[in-house]
Scaffold this motif. Sequence first.
Motif, mmCIF file in Angstrom:
data_model
loop_
_atom_site.group_PDB
_atom_site.id
_atom_site.type_symbol
_atom_site.label_atom_id
_atom_site.label_comp_id
_atom_site.label_asym_id
_atom_site.label_seq_id
_atom_site.Cartn_x
_atom_site.Cartn_y
_atom_site.Cartn_z
ATOM 1 N N ASP A 1 0.818 -1.210 0.000
ATOM 2 C CA ASP A 1 0.000 0.000 0.000
ATOM 3 C C ASP A 1 0.858 1.270 0.000
ATOM 4 O OD1 ASP A 1 0.866 -0.672 2.571
ATOM 5 O OD2 ASP A 1 -0.773 0.439 3.527
ATOM 6 N N TYR A 2 2.004 1.220 -0.654
ATOM 7 C CA TYR A 2 2.892 2.376 -0.701
ATOM 8 C C TYR A 2 2.253 3.476 -1.545
ATOM 9 C CZ TYR A 2 4.141 -0.939 -4.417
ATOM 10 O OH TYR A 2 4.086 -1.883 -5.415
ATOM 11 N N ASN B 1 6.689 6.948 -10.561
ATOM 12 C CA ASN B 1 6.284 6.340 -9.306
ATOM 13 C C ASN B 1 5.506 5.053 -9.628
ATOM 14 O OD1 ASN B 1 5.394 5.734 -6.752
ATOM 15 N ND2 ASN B 1 4.192 7.622 -6.482
ATOM 16 N N LYS B 2 5.938 3.929 -9.041
ATOM 17 C CA LYS B 2 5.300 2.647 -9.337
ATOM 18 C C LYS B 2 4.047 2.400 -8.490
ATOM 19 C CE LYS B 2 8.248 -0.721 -10.333
ATOM 20 N NZ LYS B 2 9.400 -1.665 -10.280
ATOM 21 N N ALA C 1 0.022 10.270 9.670
ATOM 22 C CA ALA C 1 1.008 9.235 9.969
ATOM 23 C C ALA C 1 1.653 8.824 8.647
ATOM 24 C CB ALA C 1 0.372 8.031 10.639
ATOM 25 N N CYS C 2 2.929 8.433 8.697
ATOM 26 C CA CYS C 2 3.608 7.968 7.484
ATOM 27 C C CYS C 2 4.863 7.197 7.863
ATOM 28 C CB CYS C 2 3.955 9.130 6.549
ATOM 29 S SG CYS C 2 5.162 10.284 7.227
ATOM 30 N N SER C 3 5.383 6.447 6.872
ATOM 31 C CA SER C 3 6.656 5.744 7.020
ATOM 32 C C SER C 3 7.466 6.010 5.747
ATOM 33 C CB SER C 3 6.440 4.232 7.179
ATOM 34 O OG SER C 3 5.670 3.953 8.335
ATOM 35 N N ARG D 1 1.118 5.463 6.502
ATOM 36 C CA ARG D 1 0.816 4.923 7.818
ATOM 37 C C ARG D 1 2.125 4.479 8.464
ATOM 38 N NH1 ARG D 1 1.067 -0.713 7.762
ATOM 39 N NH2 ARG D 1 1.201 -1.632 5.660
ATOM 40 N N VAL D 2 2.046 4.051 9.727
ATOM 41 C CA VAL D 2 3.207 3.493 10.420
ATOM 42 C C VAL D 2 3.232 1.990 10.166
ATOM 43 C CG1 VAL D 2 4.295 3.081 12.645
ATOM 44 C CG2 VAL D 2 3.185 5.270 12.187
#
Length: 561
Positions: free
Chosen positions: A320-321, A355-356, A406-408, A539-540
């Motif tokens: 889910d990137y 971006n893939k 939130a993000c990673s 998200r985290v």
Amino acid sequence: MRGLGFGFNFRLAARPAGGAPTPTPTPTPAPSWSVQPSITGTPTVGETLTGSDGTISNGTVSARAWLRAGTQISGATGGTYLLVEADEGENISYRVSASGAGGSAQATSDPVGPIDPEPEFVAPTLTVTDNTTNPPEFSIDTGDAVIGDTFRLIWDDNSGFTTPEDLDHVFSSDDVLDGEINWESEGFGPFDVSDTIFWKIEVYRSAALMATSNPVSATILDGIAPTITSASTIGNIEAEVLAHSLIANETVEWAIVGGADAADFELSSSTLRYASNGTKAYTGTDDSYSVTVRATDTAGNWSEQTITVTVIEAEAIPTDYIVKLEADDLSSMFQTITGTTPVAIDGDAVGTWRNKAANARHLTAPANDNTRPIYRTDGTLHWVEADGSNDVLAWAGDMGLYNSGACSVFVAVRGNPAPDRTLIAEGGSTSCWYTCERAGNPTASTQAAIIRRDGAIDMLGAAPFSGATNAFDNTDNVVGHTDNGSSITPYVDGTAGTARSYTRTGTFTPSYFTLFGLRRTSFEQYFAGRVYAVLIYPRVVNSTERAQIVTYLAAKMGRTL
């Protein structure tokens, strides 16, 4: 009868009165020799003869002379005589003159001869004993040279010695004691490896050339085993062919010489591949393969390296990137900002990096000019490289890092430690709201700072995160962080640093998402370094997912984490 008559004449000597008659004096004898003059020495041209004056009575030596075939030799009036070429085949004698009260006399020795010709000077013999040193090592048989003679070493890069360079060395008693002549301290060499050099030696005595040695040649070898610089641990995504470039510091021949899984590999020149150029499947149990390769240089020196290849599950990362950029996928990169000219070879400019992720938020350069970063490859690894002066890629819009709450963010990167370099940023028209960068404030030059800003308020400051040291230190790292909306935790190669809390205040509408720079009213704070791949999630990610992501990105750099 007439008589005969006789007449006598007498001279009468008067006798001195009273004495006997005076005897006639005896004359003083002339000089003579009871032992005749003689000659000692070797009757050979170049040798010295020594004359003995003999034993003289009634006189002393008044002159000496050397005779060639009975004729006095001009200037030869001493007690010794150096035989010269004119004496060859002749007899030499030594004449001594003596004088005394009784007069003078001469005596001449028996001749010696015929005089032999001067023997040929035995030239030195030169041998190259080791051409794996630079300069090479020589063995020199000194021949007829004696202490005090000058050895001249002449070398050239062709057999004709058309432009020789020479070095002199005086043959000394130390050389005799050491058993060798050493020119090492006198400045010749080193030579270029693989060059063929020619040498010879001339011997001089009193500036006269006596002899020249045999010429020798040698091809310079380095004598040092090659250094293998390619990675020894690499990751390979399942179902992808392996193309691992083997690299050494000099020209070598590669060979597979062992390893537990040697049969699973082959070489194509300097490229390590799976056998038959095949692929490997991910099994989840035994996915590491070991092979040993050997690099042999032109001198026969060799080094070995054991390489471990770990097969990585193709999509062993969460899918889910919102950003997925991979430099090893040439189909995702184009030279033009319109995406019409594909990137094909090392050195091509990257105007578009697609971006893939399904959102189609592709990054482009500002123009088809020198603001584009460059695609690079060493044959195994692939990356996009930014110059730190004007290269940047951007997407005009909201990527959702700040507004998602939130993000990673994880990046396979090799970054320059210079300050004020922005790797990833979201920003508005006048302010930067979210950056992952090497900022100017950290006290440790390689630490990373992650900055969250609401408007003009700097919520975290530019202080570095503990544990983010070596994030940007000109080595390959997987740099990342997770943001849960109230705190941020940095990671370097999967190791967590100290989390830092902040207070969230609303949302904003970013104008740009940027890679290799920062965008407010204009692009700035350009990043210097290389990026292999980028993964960003809204998200985290959990610990298992994070480990999968780090392993996946490390494989893009040829590393196993």
